[in-house]
Design an enzyme around this catalytic site. Sequence first.
Site, PDB file in Angstrom:
ATOM      1  N   TYR A   1       0.817  -1.172   0.126  1.00 24.80           N
ATOM      2  CA  TYR A   1      -0.036   0.118   0.081  1.00 24.80           C
ATOM      3  C   TYR A   1       0.774   1.295   0.040  1.00 24.80           C
ATOM      4  CZ  TYR A   1       1.006   0.555   4.940  1.00 24.80           C
ATOM      5  OH  TYR A   1       1.641   0.934   6.165  1.00 24.80           O
ATOM      6  N   CYS A   2       0.159   2.435  -0.305  1.00 23.53           N
ATOM      7  CA  CYS A   2       1.013   3.916  -0.084  1.00 23.53           C
ATOM      8  C   CYS A   2      -0.207   4.853   0.338  1.00 23.53           C
ATOM      9  CB  CYS A   2       1.659   4.214  -1.625  1.00 23.53           C
ATOM     10  SG  CYS A   2       0.382   4.152  -2.994  1.00 23.53           S
ATOM     11  N   LYS A   3       0.280   5.907  -0.192  1.00 25.38           N
ATOM     12  CA  LYS A   3      -0.940   7.012   0.058  1.00 25.38           C
ATOM     13  C   LYS A   3      -2.334   6.729  -0.320  1.00 25.38           C
ATOM     14  CE  LYS A   3      -1.569  11.872   0.225  1.00 25.38           C
ATOM     15  NZ  LYS A   3      -1.204  13.339  -0.256  1.00 25.38           N
TER      16      LYS A   3
END
Length: 126
Positions: free
Chosen positions: A78-80
């Site tokens: 995941y990221c932002k």
Amino acid sequence: MKTAHDLVMAAKESITEVSVEHADETIRAADLLVDVREPDEYQSGHLSGAVNIPRGLLEFKFSNDESLNARDLNIVIYCKNSGRAALSAKSLAEMGYLHVTSITGGIEAWQAADKPVVTPTLPEFD
């Protein structure tokens, strides 16, 4: 000429994504939960159990860390908001990793769903 958005959209067509609503089960089954944001973003809050491997170092870390050699690892990324995670998932798939999943909407969607985030704190020195 392609834009970053074009590359993300193309990546999303070839990867597996899981919604925030179904991410808990996918994370529990994962061997590795990876936050591909930058270290300062990770320190501001991350999913419990996540390791921080920034997007710019991902391929190098996976190529040089023997504990990450098994191509059948269950990996959740995941990221932002899921752009960097999509690019990361595509890259890992191209490197031969068989089970890579990206969380749709990233940590922003996670927080919007009122799911827990770990926020490290510095110890107090008196």
